[in-house]
Design a protein around this motif. Structure first.
Motif, PDB file in Angstrom:
ATOM      1  N   MET A 191       4.102  -1.624 -11.059  1.00  0.00           N
ATOM      2  CA  MET A 191       3.335  -1.819 -10.122  1.00  0.00           C
ATOM      3  C   MET A 191       2.113  -2.635 -10.585  1.00  0.00           C
ATOM      4  O   MET A 191       1.175  -1.871 -11.383  1.00  0.00           O
ATOM      5  N   GLU A 192       1.596  -3.739 -10.100  1.00  0.00           N
ATOM      6  CA  GLU A 192       0.522  -4.200 -10.695  1.00  0.00           C
ATOM      7  C   GLU A 192      -0.754  -4.258  -9.335  1.00  0.00           C
ATOM      8  O   GLU A 192      -1.845  -4.410  -9.692  1.00  0.00           O
ATOM      9  N   ARG A 193      -0.104  -4.389  -8.288  1.00  0.00           N
ATOM     10  CA  ARG A 193      -1.003  -4.471  -7.146  1.00  0.00           C
ATOM     11  C   ARG A 193      -0.149  -3.488  -6.072  1.00  0.00           C
ATOM     12  O   ARG A 193       0.867  -3.349  -5.893  1.00  0.00           O
ATOM     13  N   VAL A 194      -1.164  -2.620  -5.221  1.00  0.00           N
ATOM     14  CA  VAL A 194      -0.690  -1.768  -4.430  1.00  0.00           C
ATOM     15  C   VAL A 194      -0.753  -2.632  -2.968  1.00  0.00           C
ATOM     16  O   VAL A 194      -1.760  -3.077  -2.532  1.00  0.00           O
ATOM     17  N   ASN A 195       0.485  -2.553  -2.546  1.00  0.00           N
ATOM     18  CA  ASN A 195       0.836  -3.281  -1.038  1.00  0.00           C
ATOM     19  C   ASN A 195       1.096  -2.209  -0.278  1.00  0.00           C
ATOM     20  O   ASN A 195       2.157  -1.640  -0.183  1.00  0.00           O
ATOM     21  N   TRP A 196      -0.103  -2.378   0.889  1.00  0.00           N
ATOM     22  CA  TRP A 196       0.080  -1.108   1.499  1.00  0.00           C
ATOM     23  C   TRP A 196       0.598  -1.380   3.038  1.00  0.00           C
ATOM     24  O   TRP A 196       0.561  -2.487   3.429  1.00  0.00           O
ATOM     25  N   GLY A 197       1.398  -0.306   3.397  1.00  0.00           N
ATOM     26  CA  GLY A 197       1.864  -0.444   4.838  1.00  0.00           C
ATOM     27  C   GLY A 197       1.287   0.858   5.380  1.00  0.00           C
ATOM     28  O   GLY A 197       1.397   2.023   4.921  1.00  0.00           O
ATOM     29  N   ILE A 198       0.659   0.685   6.547  1.00  0.00           N
ATOM     30  CA  ILE A 198       0.093   1.715   7.465  1.00  0.00           C
ATOM     31  C   ILE A 198       0.888   2.253   8.400  1.00  0.00           C
ATOM     32  O   ILE A 198       1.358   1.583   9.297  1.00  0.00           O
ATOM     33  N   ILE A 199       1.285   3.423   8.553  1.00  0.00           N
ATOM     34  CA  ILE A 199       2.103   3.998   9.743  1.00  0.00           C
ATOM     35  C   ILE A 199       1.028   4.981  10.619  1.00  0.00           C
ATOM     36  O   ILE A 199       0.479   5.669  10.094  1.00  0.00           O
ATOM     37  N   GLY A 200       1.029   4.117  11.939  1.00  0.00           N
ATOM     38  CA  GLY A 200       0.011   4.851  12.792  1.00  0.00           C
ATOM     39  C   GLY A 200      -1.379   4.199  12.590  1.00  0.00           C
ATOM     40  O   GLY A 200      -2.435   4.495  12.265  1.00  0.00           O
ATOM     41  N   CYS A 201      -1.433   2.639  12.977  1.00  0.00           N
ATOM     42  CA  CYS A 201      -2.697   2.071  13.043  1.00  0.00           C
ATOM     43  C   CYS A 201      -3.377   2.088  14.166  1.00  0.00           C
ATOM     44  O   CYS A 201      -3.687   1.029  14.892  1.00  0.00           O
ATOM     45  N   VAL A 261      -7.614   6.172  -5.079  1.00  0.00           N
ATOM     46  CA  VAL A 261      -6.180   6.280  -4.812  1.00  0.00           C
ATOM     47  C   VAL A 261      -5.151   5.104  -5.425  1.00  0.00           C
ATOM     48  O   VAL A 261      -4.227   5.460  -6.192  1.00  0.00           O
ATOM     49  N   VAL A 262      -5.980   3.907  -5.425  1.00  0.00           N
ATOM     50  CA  VAL A 262      -5.272   2.815  -5.864  1.00  0.00           C
ATOM     51  C   VAL A 262      -5.115   2.961  -7.485  1.00  0.00           C
ATOM     52  O   VAL A 262      -4.020   2.652  -7.993  1.00  0.00           O
ATOM     53  N   ASP A 263      -6.265   3.350  -8.023  1.00  0.00           N
ATOM     54  CA  ASP A 263      -6.129   3.518  -9.342  1.00  0.00           C
ATOM     55  C   ASP A 263      -5.279   4.513  -9.956  1.00  0.00           C
ATOM     56  O   ASP A 263      -4.395   4.288 -10.803  1.00  0.00           O
ATOM     57  N   TYR A 264      -5.063   5.491  -9.206  1.00  0.00           N
ATOM     58  CA  TYR A 264      -3.951   6.685  -9.376  1.00  0.00           C
ATOM     59  C   TYR A 264      -2.542   6.038  -9.226  1.00  0.00           C
ATOM     60  O   TYR A 264      -1.593   6.109 -10.214  1.00  0.00           O
ATOM     61  N   PHE A 265      -2.378   5.354  -8.120  1.00  0.00           N
ATOM     62  CA  PHE A 265      -1.081   4.901  -8.151  1.00  0.00           C
ATOM     63  C   PHE A 265      -0.549   3.666  -8.938  1.00  0.00           C
ATOM     64  O   PHE A 265       0.447   3.697  -9.266  1.00  0.00           O
ATOM     65  N   LEU A 266      -1.812   2.934  -9.564  1.00  0.00           N
ATOM     66  CA  LEU A 266      -1.618   1.985 -10.668  1.00  0.00           C
ATOM     67  C   LEU A 266      -1.432   2.648 -11.942  1.00  0.00           C
ATOM     68  O   LEU A 266      -1.248   2.075 -12.849  1.00  0.00           O
ATOM     69  N   GLY A 267      -1.466   3.854 -12.217  1.00  0.00           N
ATOM     70  CA  GLY A 267      -1.510   4.786 -13.282  1.00  0.00           C
ATOM     71  C   GLY A 267      -2.670   4.490 -14.222  1.00  0.00           C
ATOM     72  O   GLY A 267      -2.798   4.853 -15.527  1.00  0.00           O
ATOM     73  N   LYS A 268      -3.851   4.294 -13.564  1.00  0.00           N
ATOM     74  CA  LYS A 268      -5.171   4.147 -14.201  1.00  0.00           C
ATOM     75  C   LYS A 268      -6.073   5.420 -14.124  1.00  0.00           C
ATOM     76  O   LYS A 268      -7.049   5.433 -14.723  1.00  0.00           O
ATOM     77  N   ALA A 269      -5.630   6.466 -13.313  1.00  0.00           N
ATOM     78  CA  ALA A 269      -6.944   7.483 -13.114  1.00  0.00           C
ATOM     79  C   ALA A 269      -6.039   8.484 -12.504  1.00  0.00           C
ATOM     80  O   ALA A 269      -4.722   8.430 -12.247  1.00  0.00           O
TER      81      ALA A 269
END
Length: 323
Positions: A1-11, A293-301
């Motif tokens: 994963m190079e970019r987090v492509n978000w989907g929101i449930i409950g906008c 969270v983005v950094d965590y999901f990308l394995g950076k933190a």
């Protein structure tokens, strides 16, 4: 994963400013899909926020191949269902607080994430905000000496202006929220105490409904942390407007730090001298946390708030409101 492509449930209303726009303001992050059961409202949100996809069915969003991370912003009653579905789809999850209706449901989510090696973060986002990072820094460097006692008071009238306003007040329906306003607001406060003071040794509390309604409007709780810090918390959602109070006081051997959980001013007292620090309100209160969270999901933190950490908060909530 190079970019987090978000989907929101409950906008819904909570995502309009607090979180939704921030997903496009954080590096390596993009909001590409939203879901709401009302298709017209989902479409309207997507058009206004420039989101390319909208759905009226959560399963369709979760299984969209372009969506690689899920943000769950529905009321707590549906958190466990959507978290488990996201985990089944092998997608990391960022779920709103409180993480669930109760500890048992939260444990199901954490166990499933661990069993499937899926990343799970809970949106206790105040721990990433500059004001609370400043307080944490003061505590870590013993600015007021060794911490001995914490007193927290949140006293509000029946209609309070510190919660997000929604068309229907689901927050006082325990089947949807898990309880009343305590369940909505206390997770922020209790998580910060865990963030500041660490592991818990013991805890107990009591609650009641003054109006004999289905939700508690008076709650008290005490925590003894393993480092011998004692916490006393009082919550009442049935006071006169003139008596409203949002104050946390941390007492150390050399001074005191006072601040509101839902405000922007820190008061530091040392040796009879008082210093006040104001912090700028954030346009999008979740943006600092989303960046982490983005950094965590990308394995950076590391994970900024693990499911296990959030479960500690759920234990406290369950215990404080047990009859």
């Amino acid at each position: 994963m190079e970019r987090v492509n978000w989907g929101i449930i409950g906008c819904g209303d909570v995502t309009e400013v607090k979180s939704g726009p921030a997903f496009n303001k954080v590096p390596n992050s993009k909001l590409i899909a939203v879901m709401r059961r009302d298709a017209n409202k989902a479409k309207d949100y997507a058009i206004r926020h420039g989101v390319p996809k909208w759905f009226a069915n959560a399963d369709e969003l979760i299984n969209d191949p372009e969506v690689n991370a899920i943000y769950i912003a529905t009321p707590p009653s549906s958190h466990v269902e959507y978290v488990l579905k996201a985990i089944q789809a092998k997608k990391p999850v960022y779920v709103e607080k409180p993480m669930s209706l109760n500890y048992t449901e939260g444990k199901r989510m954490v166990d499933a994430a661990n069993a499937n090696n899926i990343k799970l973060t809970v949106a206790h986002y105040r721990r990433a905000q500059p004001m609370f990072l400043k307080i944490k820094s003061l505590l870590d460097k013993s600015a007021i000496g060794d911490i001995r006692l914490v007193n927290l008071n949140l006293l509000q009238p029946q209609i309070t202006d510190i919660i997000a306003q929604t068309a229907t007040n689901w927050r006082i329906d325990p089947s949807i929220s898990g309880g009343g306003l305590f369940h909505d607001l206390a997770p922020h406060q209790l998580d910060l105490m865990i963030y500041f003071f660490g592991a818990i040794e013991s805890f107990y509390g009591m609650s009641t409904s003054v109006n004999k309604s289905s939700v508690d409007d008076v709650v008290t709780g005490q925590i003894l942390f393993k480092n011998n810090v004692v916490f006393n918390g009082n919550w009442c959602f049935n006071v006169a407007a003139a008596d409203a109070l949002d104050c946390c006081e941390i007492y150390g051997t050399n001074g005191k730090i006072s601040f509101p959980i839902f405000g922007h001013k820190i008061t530091i007292t040392q040796n009879g001298q008082t210093e006040i620090e104001e912090t700028e309100p954030l346009t999008h209160v979740q943006q600092p946390m989303i960046a982490k969270v983005v950094d965590y999901f990308l394995g950076k933190a590391d994970n900024p708030c693990t499911g296990e950490t959030a479960l500690e908060t759920m234990k406290l909530i369950d215990k404080f409101t047990t009859k």
